[in-house]
Design a protein around this motif. Structure first.
Motif, mmCIF file in Angstrom:
data_model
loop_
_atom_site.group_PDB
_atom_site.id
_atom_site.type_symbol
_atom_site.label_atom_id
_atom_site.label_comp_id
_atom_site.label_asym_id
_atom_site.label_seq_id
_atom_site.Cartn_x
_atom_site.Cartn_y
_atom_site.Cartn_z
ATOM 1 N N THR A 120 2.941 -9.069 -0.824
ATOM 2 C CA THR A 120 1.249 -8.947 0.188
ATOM 3 C C THR A 120 1.885 -8.847 1.693
ATOM 4 O OG1 THR A 120 1.804 -11.635 0.434
ATOM 5 C CG2 THR A 120 0.131 -11.397 -1.600
ATOM 6 N N SER A 121 3.109 -8.042 1.835
ATOM 7 C CA SER A 121 3.560 -7.020 2.822
ATOM 8 C C SER A 121 2.253 -5.656 3.076
ATOM 9 C CB SER A 121 4.102 -7.214 3.008
ATOM 10 O OG SER A 121 4.620 -8.204 3.655
ATOM 11 N N PHE A 122 1.345 -5.118 3.776
ATOM 12 C CA PHE A 122 1.035 -3.919 3.782
ATOM 13 C C PHE A 122 1.399 -3.383 5.090
ATOM 14 C CE2 PHE A 122 -1.402 -7.122 0.981
ATOM 15 C CZ PHE A 122 -1.521 -5.876 -0.230
ATOM 16 N N MET A 123 0.869 -2.200 5.411
ATOM 17 C CA MET A 123 1.331 -1.091 6.351
ATOM 18 C C MET A 123 0.147 -0.140 5.986
ATOM 19 S SD MET A 123 5.390 -0.060 5.502
ATOM 20 C CE MET A 123 5.135 0.589 7.533
ATOM 21 N N ALA A 124 -0.587 -0.280 7.520
ATOM 22 C CA ALA A 124 -1.699 0.729 8.116
ATOM 23 C C ALA A 124 -1.362 1.887 8.121
ATOM 24 C CB ALA A 124 -3.398 -0.308 8.601
ATOM 25 N N SER A 125 -2.826 2.333 8.039
ATOM 26 C CA SER A 125 -2.615 4.078 8.268
ATOM 27 C C SER A 125 -4.338 4.870 8.854
ATOM 28 C CB SER A 125 -1.917 5.119 7.755
ATOM 29 O OG SER A 125 -2.564 5.316 5.883
ATOM 30 N N LYS A 126 -4.675 5.768 9.112
ATOM 31 C CA LYS A 126 -5.867 5.963 9.947
ATOM 32 C C LYS A 126 -5.361 7.657 10.211
ATOM 33 C CE LYS A 126 -7.644 5.245 14.350
ATOM 34 N NZ LYS A 126 -7.620 4.773 15.362
ATOM 35 N N CYS A 127 -6.666 8.129 9.366
ATOM 36 C CA CYS A 127 -6.612 9.209 9.168
ATOM 37 C C CYS A 127 -7.324 10.074 10.395
ATOM 38 C CB CYS A 127 -7.670 10.145 7.996
ATOM 39 S SG CYS A 127 -8.854 9.299 7.657
ATOM 40 N N ASN A 128 -7.728 11.202 10.918
ATOM 41 C CA ASN A 128 -8.256 11.961 11.795
ATOM 42 C C ASN A 128 -9.811 11.748 11.415
ATOM 43 O OD1 ASN A 128 -6.252 14.259 12.511
ATOM 44 N ND2 ASN A 128 -5.905 15.315 10.869
ATOM 45 N N ASN A 129 -10.492 11.673 10.623
ATOM 46 C CA ASN A 129 -11.974 10.762 10.693
ATOM 47 C C ASN A 129 -11.629 9.528 10.677
ATOM 48 O OD1 ASN A 129 -12.849 13.081 9.686
ATOM 49 N ND2 ASN A 129 -12.222 13.282 7.634
ATOM 50 N N GLY A 130 -11.105 8.605 11.495
ATOM 51 C CA GLY A 130 -11.242 7.026 11.582
ATOM 52 C C GLY A 130 -10.663 6.233 10.541
ATOM 53 N N VAL A 131 -10.342 7.131 9.841
ATOM 54 C CA VAL A 131 -10.926 6.549 8.437
ATOM 55 C C VAL A 131 -9.625 5.512 8.323
ATOM 56 C CG1 VAL A 131 -10.709 6.027 5.597
ATOM 57 C CG2 VAL A 131 -12.137 7.543 6.853
ATOM 58 N N VAL A 132 -9.106 3.750 8.551
ATOM 59 C CA VAL A 132 -8.448 3.050 8.013
ATOM 60 C C VAL A 132 -7.893 2.984 6.447
ATOM 61 C CG1 VAL A 132 -7.170 0.958 8.786
ATOM 62 C CG2 VAL A 132 -8.929 1.738 10.052
ATOM 63 N N LYS A 133 -6.464 3.030 6.265
ATOM 64 C CA LYS A 133 -5.840 3.102 4.468
ATOM 65 C C LYS A 133 -5.230 1.331 4.337
ATOM 66 C CE LYS A 133 -4.711 4.790 0.582
ATOM 67 N NZ LYS A 133 -3.623 6.279 -0.343
ATOM 68 N N VAL A 134 -5.203 1.173 4.079
ATOM 69 C CA VAL A 134 -3.940 -0.101 3.874
ATOM 70 C C VAL A 134 -3.402 0.529 2.955
ATOM 71 C CG1 VAL A 134 -3.633 -2.970 3.017
ATOM 72 C CG2 VAL A 134 -5.472 -2.006 5.010
ATOM 73 N N ASN A 135 -1.814 0.395 3.135
ATOM 74 C CA ASN A 135 -0.932 0.758 2.123
ATOM 75 C C ASN A 135 -0.371 -0.116 1.329
ATOM 76 O OD1 ASN A 135 -1.545 3.643 2.546
ATOM 77 N ND2 ASN A 135 -1.060 3.495 4.321
ATOM 78 N N LYS A 136 0.545 0.020 0.337
ATOM 79 C CA LYS A 136 1.657 -1.394 0.185
ATOM 80 C C LYS A 136 2.733 -1.019 0.722
ATOM 81 C CE LYS A 136 2.728 -4.308 -3.484
ATOM 82 N NZ LYS A 136 1.781 -5.334 -3.586
ATOM 83 N N GLY A 137 3.187 -1.811 1.583
ATOM 84 C CA GLY A 137 3.889 -2.883 2.145
ATOM 85 C C GLY A 137 5.943 -2.272 1.879
ATOM 86 N N LYS A 138 6.597 -1.251 2.454
ATOM 87 C CA LYS A 138 7.895 -0.733 2.122
ATOM 88 C C LYS A 138 8.241 -0.684 3.371
ATOM 89 C CE LYS A 138 7.896 3.896 1.161
ATOM 90 N NZ LYS A 138 7.653 5.467 0.944
#
Length: 346
Positions: A120-138
């Motif tokens: 249940t650990s995740f890493m967030a990322s944000k694209c140029n359009n400001g959309v935030v995505k929650v990715n599976k942690g690693k």
């Protein structure tokens, strides 16, 4: 505690009376108290209140969702680990859940391990359009062993080992090996002639388990391999990528592209006089000769986005984790355009 009996009988949150350097605060005046206390004491005061309130609610069997937002940044290492143990203790209550947010890579890995919450650990990322995505942690395990050493025969991972091993040679005072690997990370007189096999022969002094590996790309020039891998990353880039190995390659490539341009822009004697902090000093010299302001801004982005600790002191990887892939890709593309314009002008 003024209301001790109510705390016990009615499960009220404690009301605290304060004694500061032997003097009671008049009328238990919190505003006056906060004017007197230092920042560290104020933080301790609020933490104390928080702990009391949480425990009171737990004892009342209330359902709790607690959000911890970058709590690690306010503490030294001893108290950082104490906070983790506290979170672990309160999560043993069936009524308590928590969301833990952090920019601190070490804290992320430690929490995931000590609380056994990798799934249940995740890493967030944000694209140029400001959309935030929650990715599976690693990256929970030792990054160097699990990602780079275990994948030594893959081009990106092989290149990614160079800055770490370079650091080891610095600590081992092996100046010859250190200087050689420096030529892989900065443009020196011998950089463009270095082959992968040359690098392997140096790396295996430390990475002894890979001494007998027969690399399929050993005959390639390191610089060519690096830029080929970078172009491949850029072409197939997922704007929400959280891959450290890709970001590391991009960071190294950006610095080398910037140095190639700056070295062409300066007289040989100036370049040859620089022995330390090469990228920064090349930039300063370009500034002194009056290079175009827009070009200087681009080159300064290299200093801001890929500072020394980004790829030299890579032990924590925190700058790379915290940096958007888009920033690195955009910077690399801008540097490629700059070098292309320079070649056309020549």
């Amino acid at each position: 505690m003024e209301n001790q009996s109510d705390i016990i009988l009615k499960e009220e949150i404690p009301r605290l009376k304060f004694n500061y350097k032997g003097n009671l605060i008049p009328n238990n005046d919190e505003k006056l108290l906060l004017d007197i206390l230092s920042r560290g004491e104020i933080r301790a005061y609020y933490i104390l209140r928080f702990l009391f309130e949480v425990q009171s609610r737990i004892d009342s069997n209330e359902d709790l969702l607690i959000i911890f937002d970058d709590v690690a940044d306010s503490f030294d290492y001893k108290n950082k680990y104490a906070i983790i143990e506290y979170i672990k203790d309160i999560l043993e209550s069936v009524n308590v859940n928590a969301i833990i947010l952090t920019h601190n890579f070490d804290f992320y890995r430690t929490v995931s391990k000590r609380l056994a919450i990798r799934s249940t650990s995740f890493m967030a990322s944000k694209c140029n359009n400001g959309v935030v995505k929650v990715n599976k942690g690693k990256y929970f395990e030792d990054v160097f062993k699990s990602i780079f050493i275990n994948n030594y025969d893959k081009e990106k991972n092989f290149i990614g080992l160079i800055p770490f091993v370079r650091n080891l040679f610095e600590y081992l005072v092996d100046n010859e090996s250190y200087n050689f690997l420096t030529s892989c990370l900065h443009i020196k007189a011998n950089t463009q002639n270095i082959t992968v096999e040359d690098v392997h022969n140096v790396l295996k002094k430390v990475v002894v388990s890979k001494a007998d590996v027969d690399l399929p790309f050993k005959g390639e020039k390191l610089l060519d391999l690096l830029f080929t891998q970078t172009e491949n990353i850029v072409e197939h880039c997922n704007e929400h990528s959280i891959d450290l190995e890709d970001k590391l390659i991009l960071a190294i490539a950006c610095r080398l592209k910037a140095e190639l341009y700056m070295i062409k822009s300066l007289p040989d004697e100036i370049v040859e006089s620089i022995t330390k902090n090469q990228t920064q000093k090349l930039y300063q010299k370009c500034k002194e000769i009056g290079l175009n302001e827009s070009i200087l801004k681009l080159l300064n982005r290299v200093n801001l986005i890929t500072p020394e600790h980004l790829h030299v002191n890579s032990f924590m990887f925190e700058p790379l984790v915290d940096m958007s892939m888009n920033n690195l890709v955009n910077l690399y593309n801008d540097l490629c355009q700059l070098n292309a314009k320079d070649e056309l002008a020549a």
